[in-house]
Design an enzyme around this catalytic site. Structure first.
Site, PDB file in Angstrom:
ATOM      1  N   SER A 266       0.826  -1.203   0.000  1.00  0.00           N
ATOM      2  CA  SER A 266       0.000   0.000   0.000  1.00  0.00           C
ATOM      3  C   SER A 266       0.864   1.258   0.000  1.00  0.00           C
ATOM      4  O   SER A 266       1.667   1.439  -0.916  1.00  0.00           O
ATOM      5  CB  SER A 266      -0.933  -0.055   1.205  1.00  0.00           C
ATOM      6  N   HIS A 408      -7.485  -5.890   0.901  1.00  0.00           N
ATOM      7  CA  HIS A 408      -6.275  -5.073   0.986  1.00  0.00           C
ATOM      8  C   HIS A 408      -5.368  -5.555   2.115  1.00  0.00           C
ATOM      9  O   HIS A 408      -5.631  -5.285   3.287  1.00  0.00           O
ATOM     10  CB  HIS A 408      -6.741  -3.633   1.237  1.00  0.00           C
TER      11      HIS A 408
HETATM   12  C1  GTR Z   1      -5.281   4.332   2.392  1.00  0.00           C
HETATM   13  C2  GTR Z   1      -4.819   5.178   1.222  1.00  0.00           C
HETATM   14  C3  GTR Z   1      -4.145   4.317   0.200  1.00  0.00           C
HETATM   15  C4  GTR Z   1      -3.220   3.289   0.803  1.00  0.00           C
HETATM   16  C5  GTR Z   1      -3.650   2.765   2.163  1.00  0.00           C
HETATM   17  C6  GTR Z   1      -2.576   2.046   2.974  1.00  0.00           C
HETATM   18  O1  GTR Z   1      -5.922   5.062   3.371  1.00  0.00           O
HETATM   19  O2  GTR Z   1      -5.936   5.809   0.681  1.00  0.00           O
HETATM   20  O3  GTR Z   1      -3.504   5.116  -0.761  1.00  0.00           O
HETATM   21  O4  GTR Z   1      -1.930   3.745   0.863  1.00  0.00           O
HETATM   22  O5  GTR Z   1      -4.146   3.740   2.965  1.00  0.00           O
HETATM   23  O6  GTR Z   1      -1.441   2.483   3.057  1.00  0.00           O
HETATM   24  O7  GTR Z   1      -2.926   1.020   3.556  1.00  0.00           O
END
Ligand code: GTR
Length: 438
Positions: A266, A408
């Site tokens: 991420s 995610h």
């Molecule tokens: C979220 C963000 C993403 C991603 C994520 C993370 O809030 O919108 O771009 O980076 O965090 O790092 O888990």
């Protein structure tokens, strides 16, 4: 959305979030959870949106040219790529997106805070390090950990994977009191790799504002840019941290510095890509669910957009990037060009099926549109027209891609794929594939 549905969704979120809070998981994990829920959209609309920038469709024309110089010449060979085009693209990213990183340090001092020779029941040596970098007589120091297999080949050297850890220590615990698939050290060591980790926040706090900028490495090395336009920002600072761990690895006799991969999830994945683009010593880059500002094409505006990421995380990017809120089409670059800067080295992009916020298809297309850079080197690339089915990794030449079922996260299943890829890249025998486990 009717009010009743909204409060049900909010209640559902807290029902899920409270046990995580009790378990003491980091703010990021909750962030992930919130974002996944907020960004959830029906799969149909996700794939309909996925048509943008398809390789055979019209919108492809909208992407900035990869293999054409600023003065309009076609880039047909490696020489022109390396001598002209690569530098042009890097300059555009530093100027408009991530900001300008400082020069490499004048000197680096690595101190062992603690060494344990029989960690993991004797399988590895664990070193807790303090890395101090000095530039123009100013010094910034942070901590990192490395675990090195005690069983090493005759050369005495092993390849290594460096994780940029954007989550709490529990998710990537060097002491192994908590074992998480986010950093499966035991498997990595067993497969003959060393592995290192540092906490992003020990290099640059993940917060906006002047005070936060001063609190990390950017408070010590201001860099050549101007904070009002192209000054370096948090993602570049984290990439800088990875580069300093690489400096250490070059000095570590048990690590083969020619076989070091950098991996991040991420926001950490965005930083890993940037580290790989800026620093050609990384022979492998792994971007896991990196999304907007990472592997996903910005112009698609699917999931997180430039406006949205700048609103919530203004500190990640240079001030100049804010000019492109709702104006993605005016960006002088798109993310396929960042990925192309990694050629001809190894690049693996990992997506997750339910991670709509990171735009899985946009991540695949980022890689697909970067592929011509590998082809300049005569390397084959994965079929840019064909997004692989869920849970079926595709590796071709020095690039790899998968879309895992689930959401995610960086999981043990993802890691196994990345290590298989590294094995192949560095000609080590791979283990047979397994089915994904969440
Ligand atoms: C979220 C963000 C993403 C991603 C994520 C993370 O809030 O919108 O771009 O980076 O965090 O790092 O888990």
């Amino acid at each position: 959305m009717p009010v009743a549905t909204m409060s049900l969704a909010t209640a559902g979120f807290w029902l899920l979030a409270v046990p995580w809070l009790v378990l003491g998981l980091s703010r990021d994990s909750l962030d992930d959870l919130a974002v996944n829920r907020a960004a959830e959209m029906p799969v149909d609309s996700a794939s309909a949106a996925g048509d943008q920038m398809t390789v055979d469709g019209e919108p492809e024309d909208a992407l900035p040219e990869l293999l054409q110089t600023a003065d309009g010449r076609a880039v047909r060979d490696v020489r022109m790529w390396e001598e002209v085009r690569r530098g042009e693209i890097l300059e555009l990213f530093e100027r408009w997106v991530y900001g300008r990183s400082p020069d490499a340090p004048d000197s680096l001092e690595v101190a062992d805070i603690e060494i344990e020779e029989a960690a993991l029941d004797g399988a590895a040596t664990r070193k807790h390090l303090r890395i101090a970098a000095t530039l123009d007589e100013k010094t910034f120091a942070f901590e990192a950990w490395v675990l090195i297999p005690n069983q090493r080949p005759e050369s005495g050297q092993v390849p290594a994977m460096l994780l940029i850890n954007n989550r709490g220590v529990r998710q990537a615990d060097p002491m192994r009191r908590n074992r998480s698939g986010f950093w499966p050290v035991e498997e990595i060591i067993e497969r003959g790799y060393a592995t290192a980790v540092f906490q992003t926040r020990s290099v640059d706090p993940d917060r906006p504002g002047h005070e936060a900028r001063q609190a990390g490495v950017r408070g010590v090395f201001s860099g050549p840019g101007d904070p009002e336009s192209d000054g370096w920002a948090t993602l570049a600072a984290w990439a800088w941290g990875a580069q300093r761990v690489m400096d250490y690895m070059e000095k570590e006799p048990a690590i083969d510095a020619k076989r070091v991969g950098v991996i991040g999830h991420s926001r950490g994945g965005k930083a890993a890509l940037l580290a790989g683009a800026l620093d050609q010593r990384f022979a492998l880059v792994v971007s896991n669910n990196s999304g907007c500002g990472g592997a996903a094409l910005s112009r698609r505006r699917v999931g997180e957009t430039v406006r949205e990421i700048n609103r919530r995380f203004p500190h990640w990017f240079a001030a100049n990037f804010k000019r492109f809120n709702d104006r993605e089409e005016d960006l002088p670059v798109d993310q396929h060009q960042l990925l192309a800067l990694i050629a001809p080295r190894g690049l693996y992009v990992g997506s997750a099926r339910e991670d709509h916020w990171a735009d899985p298809q946009g991540e695949f297309l980022g890689l697909a549109h970067a592929s011509p850079a590998w082809r300049l080197y005569g390397l084959s690339t994965l079929d840019p027209e064909q997004m692989p089915p869920v849970d079926e990794p595709v590796i071709e030449g020095r690039t790899g891609y998968h879309i895992r079922s689930g959401g995610h996260n960086l999981t043990a299943w993802d890691w196994t794929r990345y290590l298989d890829f590294a094995d192949r890249l560095w000609e080590k025998p791979a283990k047979p594939p397994q089915k994904p486990q969440e």
